[in-house]
Design a protein around this motif. Structure first.
Motif, PDB file in Angstrom:
ATOM      1  N   LYS A 235       0.753  -1.088  -0.058  1.00 40.70           N
ATOM      2  CA  LYS A 235       0.217  -0.107   0.020  1.00 40.70           C
ATOM      3  C   LYS A 235       0.808   1.407  -0.037  1.00 40.70           C
ATOM      4  O   LYS A 235       0.531   2.413  -0.679  1.00 40.70           O
ATOM      5  CB  LYS A 235      -1.111  -0.023   1.159  1.00 40.70           C
ATOM      6  N   SER A 236       2.000   1.325   0.783  1.00 43.70           N
ATOM      7  CA  SER A 236       2.916   2.455   0.763  1.00 43.70           C
ATOM      8  C   SER A 236       4.356   1.978   1.097  1.00 43.70           C
ATOM      9  O   SER A 236       4.660   1.151   1.747  1.00 43.70           O
ATOM     10  CB  SER A 236       2.254   3.441   1.646  1.00 43.70           C
ATOM     11  N   VAL A 237       4.936   2.953   0.773  1.00 44.35           N
ATOM     12  CA  VAL A 237       6.772   2.822   1.179  1.00 44.35           C
ATOM     13  C   VAL A 237       6.867   4.252   1.538  1.00 44.35           C
ATOM     14  O   VAL A 237       6.951   5.193   0.562  1.00 44.35           O
ATOM     15  CB  VAL A 237       7.390   2.462  -0.045  1.00 44.35           C
ATOM     16  N   ALA A 238       7.557   4.262   2.873  1.00 46.69           N
ATOM     17  CA  ALA A 238       7.839   5.695   3.173  1.00 46.69           C
ATOM     18  C   ALA A 238       9.248   5.671   3.997  1.00 46.69           C
ATOM     19  O   ALA A 238       9.613   4.597   4.418  1.00 46.69           O
ATOM     20  CB  ALA A 238       6.755   6.191   4.243  1.00 46.69           C
ATOM     21  N   GLU A 239      10.044   6.939   3.905  1.00 42.47           N
ATOM     22  CA  GLU A 239      11.094   6.970   4.870  1.00 42.47           C
ATOM     23  C   GLU A 239      10.528   6.933   6.274  1.00 42.47           C
ATOM     24  O   GLU A 239       9.583   7.223   6.521  1.00 42.47           O
ATOM     25  CB  GLU A 239      11.726   8.097   4.610  1.00 42.47           C
ATOM     26  N   ALA A 240      11.372   6.411   7.149  1.00 46.40           N
ATOM     27  CA  ALA A 240      11.118   6.291   8.631  1.00 46.40           C
ATOM     28  C   ALA A 240      12.097   6.236   9.523  1.00 46.40           C
ATOM     29  O   ALA A 240      13.611   5.976   9.060  1.00 46.40           O
ATOM     30  CB  ALA A 240      10.490   4.949   8.790  1.00 46.40           C
ATOM     31  N   SER A 241      12.270   6.892  10.391  1.00 49.57           N
ATOM     32  CA  SER A 241      13.451   7.192  11.408  1.00 49.57           C
ATOM     33  C   SER A 241      12.976   5.924  12.609  1.00 49.57           C
ATOM     34  O   SER A 241      12.130   6.107  13.521  1.00 49.57           O
ATOM     35  CB  SER A 241      13.275   8.626  12.169  1.00 49.57           C
ATOM     36  N   LEU A 242      13.836   5.060  12.551  1.00 55.53           N
ATOM     37  CA  LEU A 242      13.701   3.823  13.333  1.00 55.53           C
ATOM     38  C   LEU A 242      14.322   4.008  14.685  1.00 55.53           C
ATOM     39  O   LEU A 242      15.694   4.423  14.550  1.00 55.53           O
ATOM     40  CB  LEU A 242      13.788   2.712  12.538  1.00 55.53           C
ATOM     41  N   THR A 243      13.872   3.324  15.903  1.00 55.92           N
ATOM     42  CA  THR A 243      14.830   3.209  17.068  1.00 55.92           C
ATOM     43  C   THR A 243      14.635   1.871  17.523  1.00 55.92           C
ATOM     44  O   THR A 243      14.008   0.846  17.011  1.00 55.92           O
ATOM     45  CB  THR A 243      14.139   4.111  18.214  1.00 55.92           C
ATOM     46  N   ASP A 244      15.552   1.672  18.775  1.00 53.83           N
ATOM     47  CA  ASP A 244      15.285   0.114  19.200  1.00 53.83           C
ATOM     48  C   ASP A 244      14.166  -0.247  19.547  1.00 53.83           C
ATOM     49  O   ASP A 244      13.664  -1.407  19.719  1.00 53.83           O
ATOM     50  CB  ASP A 244      16.225   0.090  20.390  1.00 53.83           C
ATOM     51  N   ALA A 245      13.127   0.675  20.124  1.00 57.64           N
ATOM     52  CA  ALA A 245      12.060   0.493  20.438  1.00 57.64           C
ATOM     53  C   ALA A 245      10.867  -0.347  19.459  1.00 57.64           C
ATOM     54  O   ALA A 245      10.151  -1.207  19.721  1.00 57.64           O
ATOM     55  CB  ALA A 245      11.141   1.772  20.893  1.00 57.64           C
ATOM     56  N   ASP A 246      11.159   0.120  18.216  1.00 55.69           N
ATOM     57  CA  ASP A 246      10.482  -0.361  16.975  1.00 55.69           C
ATOM     58  C   ASP A 246      10.883  -2.047  16.984  1.00 55.69           C
ATOM     59  O   ASP A 246      10.143  -2.582  16.109  1.00 55.69           O
ATOM     60  CB  ASP A 246      10.856   0.410  15.785  1.00 55.69           C
ATOM     61  N   PHE A 247      11.900  -2.346  17.352  1.00 54.89           N
ATOM     62  CA  PHE A 247      12.441  -3.619  17.313  1.00 54.89           C
ATOM     63  C   PHE A 247      12.318  -4.501  18.708  1.00 54.89           C
ATOM     64  O   PHE A 247      13.134  -5.313  18.907  1.00 54.89           O
ATOM     65  CB  PHE A 247      13.779  -3.962  16.608  1.00 54.89           C
ATOM     66  N   SER A 248      11.589  -4.011  19.535  1.00 57.79           N
ATOM     67  CA  SER A 248      11.616  -4.503  20.784  1.00 57.79           C
ATOM     68  C   SER A 248      10.556  -5.496  21.031  1.00 57.79           C
ATOM     69  O   SER A 248       9.526  -5.636  20.451  1.00 57.79           O
ATOM     70  CB  SER A 248      11.128  -3.344  21.865  1.00 57.79           C
ATOM     71  N   THR A 249      10.719  -6.595  21.991  1.00 56.28           N
ATOM     72  CA  THR A 249       9.901  -7.868  22.156  1.00 56.28           C
ATOM     73  C   THR A 249       8.931  -7.045  23.359  1.00 56.28           C
ATOM     74  O   THR A 249       7.990  -7.921  23.963  1.00 56.28           O
ATOM     75  CB  THR A 249      10.529  -9.031  22.826  1.00 56.28           C
ATOM     76  N   GLY A 250       9.262  -6.053  24.152  1.00 54.43           N
ATOM     77  CA  GLY A 250       8.397  -5.312  25.024  1.00 54.43           C
ATOM     78  C   GLY A 250       8.389  -6.259  26.176  1.00 54.43           C
ATOM     79  O   GLY A 250       9.530  -6.488  26.820  1.00 54.43           O
ATOM     80  N   THR A 251       7.059  -6.368  26.685  1.00 55.65           N
ATOM     81  CA  THR A 251       6.980  -7.247  28.035  1.00 55.65           C
ATOM     82  C   THR A 251       7.005  -8.619  27.827  1.00 55.65           C
ATOM     83  O   THR A 251       6.871  -9.441  28.705  1.00 55.65           O
ATOM     84  CB  THR A 251       5.763  -6.798  28.719  1.00 55.65           C
ATOM     85  N   ALA A 252       7.144  -9.133  26.672  1.00 52.10           N
ATOM     86  CA  ALA A 252       6.772 -10.561  26.240  1.00 52.10           C
ATOM     87  C   ALA A 252       8.019 -11.410  27.023  1.00 52.10           C
ATOM     88  O   ALA A 252       9.104 -10.882  27.248  1.00 52.10           O
ATOM     89  CB  ALA A 252       7.243 -10.702  24.709  1.00 52.10           C
ATOM     90  N   THR A 253       7.712 -12.676  27.274  1.00 52.13           N
ATOM     91  CA  THR A 253       8.520 -13.374  28.054  1.00 52.13           C
ATOM     92  C   THR A 253       9.194 -14.507  26.993  1.00 52.13           C
ATOM     93  O   THR A 253       8.497 -14.869  26.117  1.00 52.13           O
ATOM     94  CB  THR A 253       8.033 -14.429  29.119  1.00 52.13           C
ATOM     95  N   LEU A 254      10.492 -14.795  27.251  1.00 56.06           N
ATOM     96  CA  LEU A 254      11.333 -15.611  26.379  1.00 56.06           C
ATOM     97  C   LEU A 254      10.810 -17.127  26.683  1.00 56.06           C
ATOM     98  O   LEU A 254      10.772 -17.643  27.871  1.00 56.06           O
ATOM     99  CB  LEU A 254      12.793 -15.414  26.624  1.00 56.06           C
ATOM    100  N   ALA A 255      10.253 -17.773  25.398  1.00 54.90           N
ATOM    101  CA  ALA A 255       9.681 -18.941  25.728  1.00 54.90           C
ATOM    102  C   ALA A 255      10.878 -20.012  25.012  1.00 54.90           C
ATOM    103  O   ALA A 255      11.675 -19.530  24.157  1.00 54.90           O
ATOM    104  CB  ALA A 255       8.558 -18.951  24.908  1.00 54.90           C
TER     105      ALA A 255
END
Length: 270
Positions: A235-255
């Motif tokens: 649908k779209s392709v755009a420039e983006a300013s990415l941070t570590d938070a964009d690639f975070s697992t958040g509060t998820a638990t390692l299984a």
């Protein structure tokens, strides 16, 4: 003024230039729409399918991270996991060989024949090559593209409209992380092939694009038994300013990976 400048530099330091691609898959039988988002920069790739997220991260040791948003858990396939899997498969091979040595000759021959039969069935079931036929210029989702029909053994399986990277405002640098992922996955497949079930693993299909298509698909309609079943669209392709938070697992638990133990924990998969 100096302190303000330093603070500003600290704030922007973790921001990386990248691309954000939005896409969707439509079930043509029900018209159900599944939105998707793809984020990528030089070292990271993230595919968000809604309930599940798959990330490839190359810094700090290449690894694939699979996040299950529903269960709030994630799994990691890294070199340590690969080594553990290889050791496990080697153990299975030793146990199988030991068990077969103790079998009567007739039973051992029967087991060997059964294993060869399974491998033969798998090879027969492997996907055959797809051929593509250009069908002229077109447009899809606002992108100029070239239409292709894809076929296997003379049966139509797809209709694809592929746009040039220039029209998508993408360049070779945007696909550097995909090449890193391709190399990582090829290494993973090679490691699995060295195991006792290596004949069940194929390294085909690890390329970034299909041979015979000039450009990147912005719309693909899949066919089964001559009937269109799903449609994938960019649908779209755009420039983006990415941070570590964009690639975070958040509060998820390692299984644990199936069959392989893992320590429990939380944190970013950066």
């Amino acid at each position: 003024m100096k302190n303000t400048l330093v603070a500003l530099l600290v704030m922007i330091a973790p921001v990386f230039a990248g691309k954000r691609i939005t896409a969707e898959t439509v079930d043509l039988a029900t018209n159900k729409v599944t939105p998707r988002a793809i984020l990528l920069d030089a070292d990271r790739l993230k595919v968000d399918n809604g309930d599940t997220v798959v990330m490839f991260l190359s810094k700090g040791g290449a690894r694939v991270v699979m996040l299950d948003k529903v269960r709030n858990t994630y799994r990691v396939m890294d070199q340590a996991t690969m080594d553990a899997l290889g050791a496990q498969m080697a153990g299975m091979s030793s146990q199988m060989e030991a068990a077969m040595k103790n079998m009567p000759p007739a039973a051992r021959a029967q087991m060997e024949a059964a294993l060869k039969g399974k491998l033969g069935q798998t090879q027969v079931a492997s996907p055959v090559g797809t051929t593509y036929t250009a069908k002229g210029a077109g447009t899809a989702n606002g992108f100029k593209c070239t239409n292709y029909d894809g076929a296997q053994n003379g049966t139509k399986i797809s209709e694809i409209c592929a746009a040039s990277m220039g029209d998508l405002k993408l360049g070779p640098a945007d696909f550097a992380v995909m090449e890193k992922m391709r190399e990582y996955l090829a290494g993973m497949m090679k490691a699995l092939q060295s195991g006792p079930l290596g004949g069940l693993v194929s390294t085909s299909g690890t390329g970034l694009t299909e041979q015979g298509i000039n450009g990147l698909p912005v719309q693909t309609v899949h066919f089964v038994n001559g009937k269109a079943t799903t449609r994938d669209s960019v649908k779209s392709v755009a420039e983006a300013s990415l941070t570590d938070a964009d690639f975070s697992t958040g509060t998820a638990t390692l299984a644990e990976m199936p069959g392989i133990g893992a320590a429990k924990g939380k944190g970013r998969a950066k």
